[in-house]
Design a protein around this motif. Structure first.
Motif, PDB file in Angstrom:
ATOM      1  N   ALA A   1       0.857  -1.183   0.000  1.00  0.00           N
ATOM      2  CA  ALA A   1       0.000   0.000   0.000  1.00  0.00           C
ATOM      3  C   ALA A   1       0.893   1.233   0.000  1.00  0.00           C
ATOM      4  CB  ALA A   1      -0.911   0.010   1.220  1.00  0.00           C
ATOM      5  N   ALA A   2       0.629   2.177  -0.901  1.00  0.00           N
ATOM      6  CA  ALA A   2       1.505   3.348  -0.996  1.00  0.00           C
ATOM      7  C   ALA A   2       0.721   4.601  -1.343  1.00  0.00           C
ATOM      8  CB  ALA A   2       2.593   3.107  -2.037  1.00  0.00           C
ATOM      9  N   GLY A   3       1.284   5.734  -0.970  1.00  0.00           N
ATOM     10  CA  GLY A   3       0.635   7.012  -1.230  1.00  0.00           C
ATOM     11  C   GLY A   3       0.477   7.345  -2.693  1.00  0.00           C
ATOM     12  N   ILE A   4       1.384   6.840  -3.541  1.00  0.00           N
ATOM     13  CA  ILE A   4       1.307   7.144  -4.979  1.00  0.00           C
ATOM     14  C   ILE A   4       1.167   5.877  -5.822  1.00  0.00           C
ATOM     15  CG2 ILE A   4       2.402   8.318  -6.924  1.00  0.00           C
ATOM     16  CD1 ILE A   4       1.561  10.214  -4.688  1.00  0.00           C
ATOM     17  N   ILE A   5       2.135   4.946  -5.750  1.00  0.00           N
ATOM     18  CA  ILE A   5       2.125   3.692  -6.541  1.00  0.00           C
ATOM     19  C   ILE A   5       2.502   2.546  -5.612  1.00  0.00           C
ATOM     20  CG2 ILE A   5       3.083   2.472  -8.537  1.00  0.00           C
ATOM     21  CD1 ILE A   5       4.121   5.226  -9.549  1.00  0.00           C
ATOM     22  N   SER A   6       1.740   1.480  -5.613  1.00  0.00           N
ATOM     23  CA  SER A   6       2.075   0.382  -4.704  1.00  0.00           C
ATOM     24  C   SER A   6       3.282  -0.420  -5.197  1.00  0.00           C
ATOM     25  CB  SER A   6       0.880  -0.558  -4.517  1.00  0.00           C
ATOM     26  OG  SER A   6       0.662  -1.356  -5.666  1.00  0.00           O
ATOM     27  N   LEU A   7       3.360  -0.668  -6.498  1.00  0.00           N
ATOM     28  CA  LEU A   7       4.375  -1.573  -7.040  1.00  0.00           C
ATOM     29  C   LEU A   7       4.759  -1.141  -8.444  1.00  0.00           C
ATOM     30  CD1 LEU A   7       5.903  -4.400  -6.948  1.00  0.00           C
ATOM     31  CD2 LEU A   7       3.827  -5.347  -7.990  1.00  0.00           C
ATOM     32  N   THR A   8       6.066  -1.052  -8.708  1.00  0.00           N
ATOM     33  CA  THR A   8       6.522  -0.837 -10.080  1.00  0.00           C
ATOM     34  C   THR A   8       6.962  -2.176 -10.660  1.00  0.00           C
ATOM     35  OG1 THR A   8       8.813  -0.336  -9.438  1.00  0.00           O
ATOM     36  CG2 THR A   8       7.252   1.514  -9.565  1.00  0.00           C
ATOM     37  N   GLU A   9       6.631  -2.386 -11.928  1.00  0.00           N
ATOM     38  CA  GLU A   9       6.838  -3.705 -12.526  1.00  0.00           C
ATOM     39  C   GLU A   9       7.942  -3.727 -13.580  1.00  0.00           C
ATOM     40  OE1 GLU A   9       2.719  -4.802 -13.573  1.00  0.00           O
ATOM     41  OE2 GLU A   9       2.759  -6.031 -11.750  1.00  0.00           O
ATOM     42  N   ASP A  10       8.610  -2.581 -13.779  1.00  0.00           N
ATOM     43  CA  ASP A  10       9.825  -2.570 -14.590  1.00  0.00           C
ATOM     44  C   ASP A  10      10.685  -1.403 -14.116  1.00  0.00           C
ATOM     45  OD1 ASP A  10       8.845  -0.228 -15.763  1.00  0.00           O
ATOM     46  OD2 ASP A  10       8.360  -1.162 -17.683  1.00  0.00           O
ATOM     47  N   GLY A  11      11.830  -1.207 -14.743  1.00  0.00           N
ATOM     48  CA  GLY A  11      12.737  -0.137 -14.338  1.00  0.00           C
ATOM     49  C   GLY A  11      12.519   1.149 -15.084  1.00  0.00           C
ATOM     50  N   ASN A  12      11.333   1.327 -15.663  1.00  0.00           N
ATOM     51  CA  ASN A  12      11.069   2.490 -16.506  1.00  0.00           C
ATOM     52  C   ASN A  12       9.952   3.365 -15.944  1.00  0.00           C
ATOM     53  OD1 ASN A  12      12.961   1.600 -18.555  1.00  0.00           O
ATOM     54  ND2 ASN A  12      11.432   0.054 -19.095  1.00  0.00           N
ATOM     55  N   VAL A  13       9.958   3.532 -14.621  1.00  0.00           N
ATOM     56  CA  VAL A  13       8.957   4.371 -13.968  1.00  0.00           C
ATOM     57  C   VAL A  13       9.665   5.541 -13.285  1.00  0.00           C
ATOM     58  CG1 VAL A  13       7.092   4.467 -12.277  1.00  0.00           C
ATOM     59  CG2 VAL A  13       7.469   2.371 -13.600  1.00  0.00           C
ATOM     60  N   THR A  14       9.174   6.751 -13.524  1.00  0.00           N
ATOM     61  CA  THR A  14       9.751   7.937 -12.902  1.00  0.00           C
ATOM     62  C   THR A  14       8.673   8.728 -12.181  1.00  0.00           C
ATOM     63  OG1 THR A  14       9.452   9.336 -14.850  1.00  0.00           O
ATOM     64  CG2 THR A  14      11.510   8.090 -14.705  1.00  0.00           C
ATOM     65  N   MET A  15       9.103   9.493 -11.180  1.00  0.00           N
ATOM     66  CA  MET A  15       8.202  10.340 -10.415  1.00  0.00           C
ATOM     67  C   MET A  15       8.906  11.680 -10.207  1.00  0.00           C
ATOM     68  SD  MET A  15       6.607   9.619  -6.621  1.00  0.00           S
ATOM     69  CE  MET A  15       5.992   8.018  -7.130  1.00  0.00           C
TER      70      MET A  15
END
Length: 267
Positions: free
Chosen positions: A153-167
């Motif tokens: 459970a997370a404030g923005i995204i619970s789980l990233t499923e690859d290495g191509n996610v930025t915030m």
């Protein structure tokens, strides 16, 4: 019950411009059905300038206010409020963004109550791959069971499923995040987080970093509630308060181009 727009075999691929209008009271009660939201599956789509107020969405996997499953989708200037509940991949904006093409989530916010009966719940996105999130915030509550480490459970995204996610330039002002592996930003998985901050008095219940989950960010990324109700905080982060955002006293920012009459107050 609303029937989502776009399916796995026939996804929504066009442009939806809400022109600043509000859809109120969207209701879906399909606890055993996957892909439940205003839009079911989107591929290469654009969704912008829309408010979804007081949604009540109940589904199984890939559940959200706006989009169940998004691939290569651009979402901007969208607000979601209400209650969203699922079993896996649950978020206010999207249940999940998936690889195949890059999705961009920018200038969006939610103060919804978002929960999962099992795993993977995030304030904005349940799970994410090949996705850029920027200039957005979440100020509601996020809840998962605390039975084991898989209940992310997370404030923005619970789980990233690859290495191509930025915030980038993102704010997590959730009042409370609860789960087996809770986190103010991202519970588990690789992500590049830049110039982003979270609420110092956020109530985080569960074991942060559980079984390889992400550890708490540095204390320098914390700010007070009053900071997050001050436009200078966001201006310093590069948010546009001329054409995109506005802010009033004792409230979080609102989108200028949405035709709403109430402020987003502190939860």
């Amino acid at each position: 019950n609303w029937t989502p727009i776009g399916t796995t075999s026939s996804p929504f691929t066009g442009t939806f411009d809400g022109n600043g209008y509000t859809i109120s009271g969207l209701t879906i009660n399909q606890a055993s059905q996957n892909i439940q939201a205003l839009f079911g599956v989107t591929t290469g789509a654009t969704i912008k300038k829309l408010a979804l107020k007081q949604v009540n969405v109940i589904g199984s996997q890939d559940v959200a206010g706006l989009v169940g499953k998004a691939i290569g989708t651009s979402i901007s200037e969208v607000y979601v409020s209400g209650t969203i509940e699922g079993n896996d991949h649950v978020g206010a904006i999207a249940g999940g963004t998936f690889s195949g093409a890059t999705s961009n989530i920018t200038n969006c916010y939610s103060d919804a109550t978002v929960s999962t009966r099992s795993s993977q719940v995030g304030g904005l996105l349940g799970v994410a791959a090949s996705t850029n999130v920027s200039n957005s915030y979440f100020s509601g509550t996020v809840t998962a069971p605390q039975t084991d480490w898989m209940r992310n459970a997370a404030g923005i995204i619970s789980l990233t499923e690859d290495g191509n996610v930025t915030m980038d330039n993102v704010v997590s002002t959730a009042s409370a995040v609860t789960g087996g592996t809770p986190h103010p930003f991202v519970s588990r998985g690789t992500i590049a987080i830049n110039n982003s901050f979270y609420r110092a008095d956020m109530v985080i219940t569960g074991t942060v970093g559980n079984n390889g989950g992400n550890v708490l960010p540095d204390v320098s990324t914390q700010k007070s509630l009053s900071d997050f109700q001050n436009g200078n905080t966001y201006t310093a982060m590069g948010w546009d308060f001329t054409t995109i955002w506005t802010i009033r006293a004792n409230a979080f920012p609102m989108l200028l181009n949405l035709r709403m009459t109430t402020d987003v107050e502190n939860n």
